[in-house]
Every structure is written in structure tokens, then in C-alpha cells.
Design a protein around this motif. Structure first.
Motif, mmCIF file in Angstrom:
data_model
loop_
_atom_site.group_PDB
_atom_site.id
_atom_site.type_symbol
_atom_site.label_atom_id
_atom_site.label_comp_id
_atom_site.label_asym_id
_atom_site.label_seq_id
_atom_site.Cartn_x
_atom_site.Cartn_y
_atom_site.Cartn_z
ATOM 1 N N SER A 156 0.815 -1.221 0.000
ATOM 2 C CA SER A 156 0.000 0.000 0.000
ATOM 3 C C SER A 156 0.845 1.265 0.000
ATOM 4 N N GLU A 160 1.058 4.036 -3.014
ATOM 5 C CA GLU A 160 0.675 5.426 -2.757
ATOM 6 C C GLU A 160 1.797 6.385 -3.149
ATOM 7 N N SER A 163 1.998 6.537 -6.931
ATOM 8 C CA SER A 163 0.830 7.254 -7.450
ATOM 9 C C SER A 163 0.986 8.758 -7.254
ATOM 10 N N ASN A 164 1.522 9.164 -6.120
ATOM 11 C CA ASN A 164 1.770 10.591 -5.882
ATOM 12 C C ASN A 164 2.803 11.138 -6.862
#
Length: 297
Positions: A156, A160, A163-164
Motif C-alpha cells: 500500500s 501510494e 501514485s503521488n
């Protein structure tokens, strides 16, 4: 007198040799009889009498006679293959999510699950009745259970973070026109500041110039990053896909363990007790010439 002492010593050595040979012959005969009778539990006792006494009979025992047991070292692979039949049958009920592949005589790889992209999870040590899990695979599984208690998945945080990064890169692409407009504006301001410079330039003017230079450098860095942004985004998307697949595989593994054992801790406990539980399940009963476990009777 010397000859008499020598004779007595020879007799003592002869007796010792006879005793050791008799011990070895007895051991091999017992092992052969156990194999012929398909008495797996007796074979395990003969292979490691000390462990058998401790875990099955719950008593302390003298150390194993390695000099006798080493007689069958060259039969380890064949004995492993022979003993694997009942063991793997037992494990099929106790650990229904594990699958095994004999890649050479008596050596078995463990696979977790029958789904796509299932993982090789280690090896099955038949002679010692234990799993030799791959360290990396096992640590991932243990970590996924730990994170699950926090409602998080194994990858996770990495997903994240990537993705950022993609959001940042996409923003650079989307704001290219605004960035160019800003660059022209800063260059104009810098030109104006430079026109006011002199030998006795004020500190304020110098600070303003440096700020404008820094802004131009930042805009150039962003422009450079934007030139490769699309390629980086595509590469990041592939990484996220792989990480998401791994999350899915780990979730399947977690569910399999919970469905069978209730918790990861109980799974670990079962692993530690596997030798005792398996041998305790074996009986002296015969079925088609082969030993069967109590569960199958």
C-alpha cells in the motif's frame, strides 16, 4: 606376559568389533523390516530416535548413534521419496493450500495455492517432517498479516508513493504552457534588474536577482522532468500493476491460512508441531500394503 596382555587386548577389540557389527546389522534389519511393512512411524524412529523419544514418547533419550544412522546416508533421497507418499497425503488435508513438485528424487518444492502467479514457497523436508520456507516469501506473508491488523496491504505505501509521483509528473505535463509563460515573465524581470545594476549595486537588487535566477532554474528543472514524464508514468504504471498483483496473491494466501487455521499464529504453531502431529496420526494399520493415517481409517 607381554604376549598374554596382547592376546587379551586383541580379544577385547574383537568383542568390541563384534558388538558394533551386530548393532549395525540389527539397525539395518529393523529399518528393512519397517520399510517392507510400510511402517513409516518406525522408520522415523530409527532415523532420529532422540527426537522421536522427545516429541512422541515425551521422554528424554540418549543421543542418537550417528555411527549407525550414517549407514543409510546414501539412501536419504530414496527414503525421502518413500516416506513422502503418506506425508504429502496427510499434508493435503492439514495444509490444503500447499502443492508439491518433486524436482529430483526425494526433493520437493512447495507452491502456495493453485491460482495464477502462485509463489514457490520453499521446500518440504520429508525426513525431518518440516517445511523449509523461503525467507523472503515467508517474511512477506508475515508482514502482510501484521499490516492487515492496521487495515493496510503489503504494498500500500509503495503504491501510494508511486501514485503521488505520477500525479506530480502529470501536473508538470498539464502546466507546460503556464510554466513557459512564467519563464518569460521571470526572464523579463531579470533583464530589468540587470539593467539597474552598477558597481555600487544595492544588496536588495542582488537578492532580487538571485531569487529570479533561482526561479528560472526551478522552471528549467521542472521542464527537464516534464520531457521524460510520460515515459516515467508508463513505467510507474507497470510497477503499480505488479505490486497490486502481489497484494492480491498475498490476500489469497492470508485467506487460505485463516480459513484453515484461524490465524497466522495458529499456522506457525501447527508448523512447529508438524512432526509430532503427523507421527501421532500414523497407525500400524495396513491398506493395500501401505500404511494409512488414523484420519483415513
Amino acid at each position: 606376559m607381554a604376549n598374554e596382555k596382547h592376546g587379551n587386548k586383541a580379544v577385547d577389540i574383537s568383542t568390541l568389533i563384534e558388538h558394533r557389527v551386530a548393532t549395525k546389522v540389527k539397525y539395518l534389519q529393523e529399518l528393512n523390516q519397517a520399510v517392507e511393512a510400510h511402517h513409516d512411524r518406525e522408520i522415523y524412529r530409527l532415523l532420529d530416535n532422540r527426537r522421536y523419544a522427545k516429541e512422541i514418547e515425551h521422554r528424554e533419550q540418549q543421543p542418537n548413534d550417528e555411527g549407525v544412522m550414517s549407514l543409510v546416508d546414501d539412501l536419504a533421497d530414496q527414503l525421502s521419496n518413500y516416506l513422502s507418499v503418506n506425508l504429502i497425503k496427510y499434508l493435503g488435508h492439514a495444509y490444503p493450500f500447499f502443492y508439491y513438485e518433486e524436482y529430483q528424487t526425494g526433493h520437493y518444492r512447495i507452491y502456495f495455492g493453485n491460482w495464477w502467479d502462485r509463489r514457490q514457497f520453499g521446500e518440504l523436508d520429508v525426513l525431518n517432517v518440516r517445511f523449509s520456507f523461503g525467507r523472503d516469501e515467508y517474511e512477506k506473508l508475515a508482514k502482510s498479516f501484521e499490516l492487515g491488523r492496521k487495515n493496510k496491504r503489503y504494498n500500500s505505501d509503495r503504491i501510494e508513493k508511486i501514485s503521488n509521483q505520477n500525479d506530480h509528473l502529470q501536473s508538470l505535463i498539464d502546466h507546460q504552457a503556464a510554466r513557459e509563460q512564467k519563464r518569460q515573465q521571470v526572464e523579463s524581470q531579470l533583464e530589468e534588474v540587470n539593467s539597474r545594476s552598477s558597481i555600487f549595486e544595492s544588496s536588495k537588487n542582488k537578492e532580487t536577482r538571485q531569487e529570479l535566477v533561482d526561479q528560472l532554474q526551478k522552471l528549467e528543472d521542472e521542464e527537464q522532468e516534464a520531457r521524460t514524464a510520460n515515459k516515467t508514468i508508463r513505467e510507474n504504471d507497470q510497477v503499480v500493476l505488479a505490486l497490486s498483483k502481489e497484494n492480491t496473491i498475498l490476500s489469497y494466501e492470508q485467506k487460505s491460512i485463516i480459513d484453515t487455521f484461524g490465524s497466522f499464529e495458529d499456522f506457525e504453531l501447527a508448523n512447529r508441531n508438524l512432526y509430532a502431529d503427523y507421527l501421532a496420526s500414523l497407525t500400524d494399520g495396513q491398506q493395500d500394503g501401505k500404511q494409512v493415517s488414523a484420519d483415513e481409517q
